[in-house]
Design a protein around this motif. Structure first.
Motif, PDB file in Angstrom:
ATOM      1  N   GLY A  29     -23.415  24.452 -11.530  1.00 12.78           N
ATOM      2  CA  GLY A  29     -22.543  23.505 -12.225  1.00 12.78           C
ATOM      3  C   GLY A  29     -21.092  23.943 -12.211  1.00 12.78           C
ATOM      4  O   GLY A  29     -20.184  23.120 -11.989  1.00 12.78           O
ATOM      5  N   GLY A  30     -20.831  25.232 -12.424  1.00 12.69           N
ATOM      6  CA  GLY A  30     -19.464  25.731 -12.369  1.00 12.69           C
ATOM      7  C   GLY A  30     -18.860  25.574 -10.987  1.00 12.69           C
ATOM      8  O   GLY A  30     -17.689  25.181 -10.843  1.00 12.69           O
ATOM      9  N   PHE A  31     -19.652  25.867  -9.943  1.00 13.55           N
ATOM     10  CA  PHE A  31     -19.164  25.683  -8.577  1.00 13.55           C
ATOM     11  C   PHE A  31     -18.883  24.216  -8.273  1.00 13.55           C
ATOM     12  O   PHE A  31     -17.883  23.882  -7.633  1.00 13.55           O
ATOM     13  CB  PHE A  31     -20.180  26.236  -7.582  1.00 13.55           C
ATOM     14  CG  PHE A  31     -19.882  25.869  -6.152  1.00 13.55           C
ATOM     15  CD1 PHE A  31     -18.856  26.498  -5.457  1.00 13.55           C
ATOM     16  CD2 PHE A  31     -20.627  24.894  -5.503  1.00 13.55           C
ATOM     17  CE1 PHE A  31     -18.577  26.157  -4.144  1.00 13.55           C
ATOM     18  CE2 PHE A  31     -20.358  24.551  -4.191  1.00 13.55           C
ATOM     19  CZ  PHE A  31     -19.333  25.187  -3.507  1.00 13.55           C
ATOM     20  N   PHE A  32     -19.755  23.317  -8.744  1.00 10.24           N
ATOM     21  CA  PHE A  32     -19.577  21.900  -8.461  1.00 10.24           C
ATOM     22  C   PHE A  32     -18.305  21.359  -9.127  1.00 10.24           C
ATOM     23  O   PHE A  32     -17.548  20.594  -8.514  1.00 10.24           O
ATOM     24  CB  PHE A  32     -20.793  21.113  -8.945  1.00 10.24           C
ATOM     25  CG  PHE A  32     -20.750  19.648  -8.609  1.00 10.24           C
ATOM     26  CD1 PHE A  32     -20.872  19.216  -7.306  1.00 10.24           C
ATOM     27  CD2 PHE A  32     -20.570  18.703  -9.619  1.00 10.24           C
ATOM     28  CE1 PHE A  32     -20.819  17.857  -6.998  1.00 10.24           C
ATOM     29  CE2 PHE A  32     -20.517  17.354  -9.318  1.00 10.24           C
ATOM     30  CZ  PHE A  32     -20.639  16.924  -8.002  1.00 10.24           C
ATOM     31  N   VAL A  33     -18.055  21.765 -10.358  1.00  8.04           N
ATOM     32  CA  VAL A  33     -16.828  21.326 -11.046  1.00  8.04           C
ATOM     33  C   VAL A  33     -15.601  21.864 -10.321  1.00  8.04           C
ATOM     34  O   VAL A  33     -14.614  21.131 -10.085  1.00  8.04           O
ATOM     35  CB  VAL A  33     -16.848  21.785 -12.517  1.00  8.04           C
ATOM     36  CG1 VAL A  33     -15.500  21.516 -13.186  1.00  8.04           C
ATOM     37  CG2 VAL A  33     -17.957  21.075 -13.283  1.00  8.04           C
ATOM     38  N   ALA A  34     -15.631  23.149  -9.951  1.00  9.97           N
ATOM     39  CA  ALA A  34     -14.502  23.726  -9.214  1.00  9.97           C
ATOM     40  C   ALA A  34     -14.330  23.047  -7.854  1.00  9.97           C
ATOM     41  O   ALA A  34     -13.200  22.837  -7.398  1.00  9.97           O
ATOM     42  CB  ALA A  34     -14.712  25.228  -9.036  1.00  9.97           C
ATOM     43  N   PHE A  35     -15.444  22.690  -7.201  1.00 18.82           N
ATOM     44  CA  PHE A  35     -15.378  21.985  -5.916  1.00 18.82           C
ATOM     45  C   PHE A  35     -14.678  20.635  -6.068  1.00 18.82           C
ATOM     46  O   PHE A  35     -13.819  20.268  -5.251  1.00 18.82           O
ATOM     47  CB  PHE A  35     -16.787  21.799  -5.363  1.00 18.82           C
ATOM     48  CG  PHE A  35     -16.866  20.877  -4.176  1.00 18.82           C
ATOM     49  CD1 PHE A  35     -16.581  21.350  -2.906  1.00 18.82           C
ATOM     50  CD2 PHE A  35     -17.220  19.549  -4.336  1.00 18.82           C
ATOM     51  CE1 PHE A  35     -16.650  20.504  -1.804  1.00 18.82           C
ATOM     52  CE2 PHE A  35     -17.291  18.699  -3.240  1.00 18.82           C
ATOM     53  CZ  PHE A  35     -17.007  19.173  -1.969  1.00 18.82           C
ATOM     54  N   LEU A  36     -15.032  19.884  -7.115  1.00 18.38           N
ATOM     55  CA  LEU A  36     -14.408  18.574  -7.320  1.00 18.38           C
ATOM     56  C   LEU A  36     -12.910  18.710  -7.588  1.00 18.38           C
ATOM     57  O   LEU A  36     -12.097  17.917  -7.062  1.00 18.38           O
ATOM     58  CB  LEU A  36     -15.090  17.849  -8.484  1.00 18.38           C
ATOM     59  CG  LEU A  36     -16.546  17.410  -8.256  1.00 18.38           C
ATOM     60  CD1 LEU A  36     -17.090  16.741  -9.513  1.00 18.38           C
ATOM     61  CD2 LEU A  36     -16.651  16.465  -7.057  1.00 18.38           C
ATOM     62  N   VAL A  37     -12.529  19.688  -8.379  1.00 22.54           N
ATOM     63  CA  VAL A  37     -11.108  19.900  -8.666  1.00 22.54           C
ATOM     64  C   VAL A  37     -10.353  20.259  -7.389  1.00 22.54           C
ATOM     65  O   VAL A  37      -9.272  19.715  -7.109  1.00 22.54           O
ATOM     66  CB  VAL A  37     -10.934  20.993  -9.739  1.00 22.54           C
ATOM     67  CG1 VAL A  37      -9.457  21.339  -9.924  1.00 22.54           C
ATOM     68  CG2 VAL A  37     -11.538  20.540 -11.065  1.00 22.54           C
ATOM     69  N   CYS A  38     -10.924  21.172  -6.597  1.00 23.08           N
ATOM     70  CA  CYS A  38     -10.261  21.581  -5.358  1.00 23.08           C
ATOM     71  C   CYS A  38     -10.216  20.443  -4.339  1.00 23.08           C
ATOM     72  O   CYS A  38      -9.242  20.323  -3.594  1.00 23.08           O
ATOM     73  CB  CYS A  38     -10.971  22.795  -4.757  1.00 23.08           C
ATOM     74  SG  CYS A  38     -10.776  24.302  -5.718  1.00 23.08           S
ATOM     75  N   PHE A  39     -11.248  19.603  -4.311  1.00 22.87           N
ATOM     76  CA  PHE A  39     -11.231  18.471  -3.375  1.00 22.87           C
ATOM     77  C   PHE A  39     -10.150  17.469  -3.772  1.00 22.87           C
ATOM     78  O   PHE A  39      -9.523  16.851  -2.905  1.00 22.87           O
ATOM     79  CB  PHE A  39     -12.602  17.794  -3.344  1.00 22.87           C
ATOM     80  CG  PHE A  39     -12.698  16.698  -2.326  1.00 22.87           C
ATOM     81  CD1 PHE A  39     -12.834  17.000  -0.979  1.00 22.87           C
ATOM     82  CD2 PHE A  39     -12.646  15.360  -2.708  1.00 22.87           C
ATOM     83  CE1 PHE A  39     -12.914  15.985  -0.029  1.00 22.87           C
ATOM     84  CE2 PHE A  39     -12.723  14.347  -1.773  1.00 22.87           C
ATOM     85  CZ  PHE A  39     -12.864  14.662  -0.425  1.00 22.87           C
ATOM     86  N   PHE A  40      -9.936  17.289  -5.073  1.00 20.59           N
ATOM     87  CA  PHE A  40      -8.895  16.372  -5.534  1.00 20.59           C
ATOM     88  C   PHE A  40      -7.510  16.867  -5.101  1.00 20.59           C
ATOM     89  O   PHE A  40      -6.630  16.064  -4.769  1.00 20.59           O
ATOM     90  CB  PHE A  40      -8.967  16.228  -7.054  1.00 20.59           C
ATOM     91  CG  PHE A  40      -7.980  15.255  -7.622  1.00 20.59           C
ATOM     92  CD1 PHE A  40      -8.214  13.884  -7.560  1.00 20.59           C
ATOM     93  CD2 PHE A  40      -6.811  15.701  -8.220  1.00 20.59           C
ATOM     94  CE1 PHE A  40      -7.298  12.984  -8.069  1.00 20.59           C
ATOM     95  CE2 PHE A  40      -5.890  14.810  -8.738  1.00 20.59           C
ATOM     96  CZ  PHE A  40      -6.132  13.445  -8.665  1.00 20.59           C
ATOM     97  N   PHE A  41      -7.329  18.183  -5.098  1.00 18.49           N
ATOM     98  CA  PHE A  41      -6.046  18.773  -4.700  1.00 18.49           C
ATOM     99  C   PHE A  41      -6.128  19.392  -3.301  1.00 18.49           C
ATOM    100  O   PHE A  41      -5.366  20.318  -2.995  1.00 18.49           O
ATOM    101  CB  PHE A  41      -5.631  19.850  -5.706  1.00 18.49           C
ATOM    102  CG  PHE A  41      -5.346  19.337  -7.079  1.00 18.49           C
ATOM    103  CD1 PHE A  41      -4.150  18.692  -7.368  1.00 18.49           C
ATOM    104  CD2 PHE A  41      -6.284  19.479  -8.091  1.00 18.49           C
ATOM    105  CE1 PHE A  41      -3.888  18.209  -8.641  1.00 18.49           C
ATOM    106  CE2 PHE A  41      -6.029  19.006  -9.369  1.00 18.49           C
ATOM    107  CZ  PHE A  41      -4.828  18.363  -9.642  1.00 18.49           C
ATOM    108  N   ALA A  42      -7.007  18.883  -2.441  1.00 16.99           N
ATOM    109  CA  ALA A  42      -7.236  19.497  -1.133  1.00 16.99           C
ATOM    110  C   ALA A  42      -5.973  19.482  -0.268  1.00 16.99           C
ATOM    111  O   ALA A  42      -5.659  20.479   0.402  1.00 16.99           O
ATOM    112  CB  ALA A  42      -8.375  18.783  -0.410  1.00 16.99           C
ATOM    113  N   LYS A  43      -5.245  18.383  -0.261  1.00 13.91           N
ATOM    114  CA  LYS A  43      -4.046  18.315   0.573  1.00 13.91           C
ATOM    115  C   LYS A  43      -2.984  19.295   0.085  1.00 13.91           C
ATOM    116  O   LYS A  43      -2.302  19.951   0.894  1.00 13.91           O
ATOM    117  CB  LYS A  43      -3.496  16.891   0.576  1.00 13.91           C
ATOM    118  CG  LYS A  43      -4.359  15.901   1.344  1.00 13.91           C
ATOM    119  CD  LYS A  43      -3.709  14.535   1.413  1.00 13.91           C
ATOM    120  CE  LYS A  43      -4.569  13.557   2.221  1.00 13.91           C
ATOM    121  NZ  LYS A  43      -3.959  12.199   2.295  1.00 13.91           N
ATOM    122  N   GLN A  44      -2.831  19.404  -1.245  1.00 11.71           N
ATOM    123  CA  GLN A  44      -1.862  20.357  -1.779  1.00 11.71           C
ATOM    124  C   GLN A  44      -2.276  21.797  -1.436  1.00 11.71           C
ATOM    125  O   GLN A  44      -1.412  22.628  -1.101  1.00 11.71           O
ATOM    126  CB  GLN A  44      -1.742  20.197  -3.296  1.00 11.71           C
ATOM    127  CG  GLN A  44      -1.060  18.909  -3.741  1.00 11.71           C
ATOM    128  CD  GLN A  44      -1.999  17.717  -3.792  1.00 11.71           C
ATOM    129  OE1 GLN A  44      -3.112  17.772  -3.272  1.00 11.71           O
ATOM    130  NE2 GLN A  44      -1.550  16.640  -4.409  1.00 11.71           N
TER     131      GLN A  44
END
Length: 281
Positions: A29-44
């Motif tokens: 669950g912690g990895f999945f939440v961090a994955f979603l956050v990083c995907f949202f800011f993937a271009k940055q």
């Protein structure tokens, strides 16, 4: 074995499995939440990873050149962003994952084993981040500077040869270097753990120093471009980490010897045992 004994054996196993499932759920669950956050800011995040490329352009004397990366397949940049999200999510979620692993194994450890395990749990991610920082701040710009030096300007009728990296290949290069340096920086941790269990000794490591130096330069020659600066940039930290590993092994052996001396001093001597037996009615 009776049915009651089987039931008693099954209960601890079942409780361990439930505990393992809970820890895995928290880690995933912690990895999945961090994955979603990083995907949202993937271009940055990708733009942040391109900063070493801009430094390499400046080192190559190409000021004013626009940084361009390309992708040749419609889905290439999308999957590149997924890779960035997975990589960033793993880095961000690692403290939680490590904490869940520790909470699962801690009940089965003695107090002194917990005290010995915690420093390695803290040192391992810090050393990995240190290796990644070295890649980001020095090694990647050095490698890209070498590749930029191979460009050919369109002068005197020559064909213009310009470096235009693909987004996926650039990310693969950065991730490979970060993982390689991060793993190399785990050398003191691994060596110290092996020394604690008696599989290696400081004298044994010191006697193989010359072989380790040769191996470091051979590995650097294989993993880096064929220029002296890049090879030395990987070989020197590896050699330094090997020396740190020898020093850490000596500390472990010294503490083990001191602990053994204290145990011997606390144990009753033969004279004390004989006097106690004589005084016993």
């Amino acid at each position: 074995m009776t049915t009651e004994e089987l039931d008693d054996t099954a209960q601890p196993l079942l409780s361990h499995l439930i505990e393992l499932r809970q820890r895995l759920m928290w880690a995933v669950g912690g990895f999945f939440v961090a994955f979603l956050v990083c995907f949202f800011f993937a271009k940055q995040l990708f733009n942040l990873l391109v900063v070493p490329f801009s430094w390499a352009v400046e080192w190559a004397g190409l000021e004013g050149r626009q940084i361009e990366l390309i992708y040749t397949a419609p889905q290439e940049f999308f999957f590149t962003q997924i890779k960035i999200a997975m990589f960033g999510g793993l880095v961000i979620a690692f403290p939680m994952i490590a904490a869940q692993v520790y909470k699962f194994v801690a009940p089965g450890l003695y107090k002194n084993e917990k005290a010995a395990f915690l420093p390695f749990l803290i040192a391992s991610p810090l050393l990995f981040l240190l290796g990644g920082a070295l890649v980001y701040l020095f090694f990647t710009p050095m490698v890209l500077w070498f590749f930029l030096s191979m460009e050919q300007p369109a002068d005197g009728g020559k064909v213009a040869i310009e470096l235009l990296p693909k987004v996926s290949e650039y990310l693969d290069l950065i991730m490979t270097l970060i993982f390689a340096f991060g793993l190399v920086f785990q050398l003191p941790v691994v060596t110290t753990l092996l020394a604690r269990v008696g599989l290696v000794t400081a004298d044994g490591l010191a006697s193989k120093r010359k072989y380790a130096i040769v191996a470091a330069f051979v590995a650097a020659a294989i993993l880096t471009p064929p220029d002296p600066a890049s090879q030395i940039g990987l070989a020197l930290p590896t050699i330094l980490l090997y020396e740190i590993a020898i020093y850490a092994a000596r500390i472990v052996e010294k503490r083990r010897a001191e602990s053994g001396a204290e145990d011997e001093s606390d144990a009753p001597s033969d004279d004390e045992n004989a006097s106690s037996e004589a005084s016993t009615p």
